[in-house]
Design a protein around this motif. Structure first.
Motif, PDB file in Angstrom:
ATOM      1  N   MET A   1      66.284  36.693  37.750  1.00 32.97           N
ATOM      2  CA  MET A   1      66.314  35.735  36.673  1.00 32.97           C
ATOM      3  C   MET A   1      66.856  34.403  37.188  1.00 32.97           C
ATOM      4  SD  MET A   1      68.368  36.090  33.030  1.00 32.97           S
ATOM      5  CE  MET A   1      68.292  37.839  33.142  1.00 32.97           C
ATOM      6  N   GLY A   2      66.066  33.348  37.021  1.00 35.05           N
ATOM      7  CA  GLY A   2      66.521  32.029  37.428  1.00 35.05           C
ATOM      8  C   GLY A   2      66.211  31.657  38.865  1.00 35.05           C
TER       9      GLY A   2
ATOM     10  N   ARG B 106      71.745  27.450  37.731  1.00 32.70           N
ATOM     11  CA  ARG B 106      70.449  27.360  37.049  1.00 32.70           C
ATOM     12  C   ARG B 106      70.483  27.974  35.654  1.00 32.70           C
ATOM     13  NH1 ARG B 106      65.537  28.473  41.282  1.00 32.70           N
ATOM     14  NH2 ARG B 106      66.028  26.765  42.696  1.00 32.70           N
ATOM     15  N   LEU B 107      71.286  29.010  35.460  1.00 35.33           N
ATOM     16  CA  LEU B 107      71.239  29.770  34.210  1.00 35.33           C
ATOM     17  C   LEU B 107      72.246  29.331  33.152  1.00 35.33           C
ATOM     18  CD1 LEU B 107      70.738  33.330  35.729  1.00 35.33           C
ATOM     19  CD2 LEU B 107      69.035  31.971  34.486  1.00 35.33           C
TER      20      LEU B 107
ATOM     21  N   LYS C 240      71.226  29.904  29.033  1.00 34.81           N
ATOM     22  CA  LYS C 240      71.560  31.308  28.785  1.00 34.81           C
ATOM     23  C   LYS C 240      71.170  31.783  27.393  1.00 34.81           C
ATOM     24  CE  LYS C 240      76.385  30.154  27.960  1.00 34.81           C
ATOM     25  NZ  LYS C 240      77.730  30.258  28.490  1.00 34.81           N
TER      26      LYS C 240
ATOM     27  N   ARG D  90      67.761  33.548  27.175  1.00 35.72           N
ATOM     28  CA  ARG D  90      67.590  34.807  27.901  1.00 35.72           C
ATOM     29  C   ARG D  90      68.304  35.929  27.157  1.00 35.72           C
ATOM     30  NH1 ARG D  90      64.732  34.048  32.883  1.00 35.72           N
ATOM     31  NH2 ARG D  90      64.680  31.812  33.214  1.00 35.72           N
TER      32      ARG D  90
END
Length: 159
Positions: A1-2, A101-102, A106, A109
């Motif tokens: 993820m990311g 990046r996340l 957030k 997601r």
């Protein structure tokens, strides 16, 4: 993820003159629900079963770059099947890079929504430690930070 799977995958598909498929988008389209809604309504286990079903359907595709979710390779025998049915690539990144990046996306997601920054950092550390054993089974491992799609394309042309 990311890690940039979708972005790199789209560029790679264009360079190779292939189609591009995002497995999460396929699931959303076929199930008429967002991934977030599937997680909320039915839970992660149900999602992983759907994911496996739709992943297996992609094995009939030709000349296609498929971007899978961050957990796809970690459940059932998915990584083994992906390796048997295509060329797999792990875009490797460290915890700090993924966190940067996340942290601002957030809420988009399902597995990250509602986490504080500290919880997010801990979650990334735990998931990466847990999942990297599967990711490292990919046929190609590429440093994901600032990866260029043409670097990946060269790997595909040499295989």
């Amino acid at each position: 993820m990311g890690s940039g799977k979708t972005t790199a995958g789209k560029h790679l598909a264009k360079l190779l003159h292939y189609d591009f498929v995002d497995l999460d988008k396929v699931i959303e389209s076929k199930e008429n629900k967002s991934i977030k809604q599937i997680f909320t309504d039915d839970g992660e286990n149900f999602f992983r079963l759907l994911e496996k079903k739709h992943l297996e359907k992609t094995f009939t595709y030709t000349s296609t770059v498929i971007s899978c979710g961050g957990g796809t390779s970690c459940f059932f025998d998915n990584m083994k099947l992906m390796n048997e049915n295509g060329i797999t690539v792990y875009l490797q990144m460290n915890v700090k890079e993924l966190y940067s990046r996340l942290k601002n996306i957030k809420q988009e997601r399902p597995l990250l929504a509602g986490k504080s920054d500290e919880e997010l950092l801990q979650f990334i550390e735990e998931k990466l430690t847990e999942r990297e054993v599967y990711y490292k089974k990919a046929q190609q491992i590429i440093r994901g930070l600032n990866v260029k799609a043409d670097e990946i394309a060269r790997l595909f042309k040499s295989v």
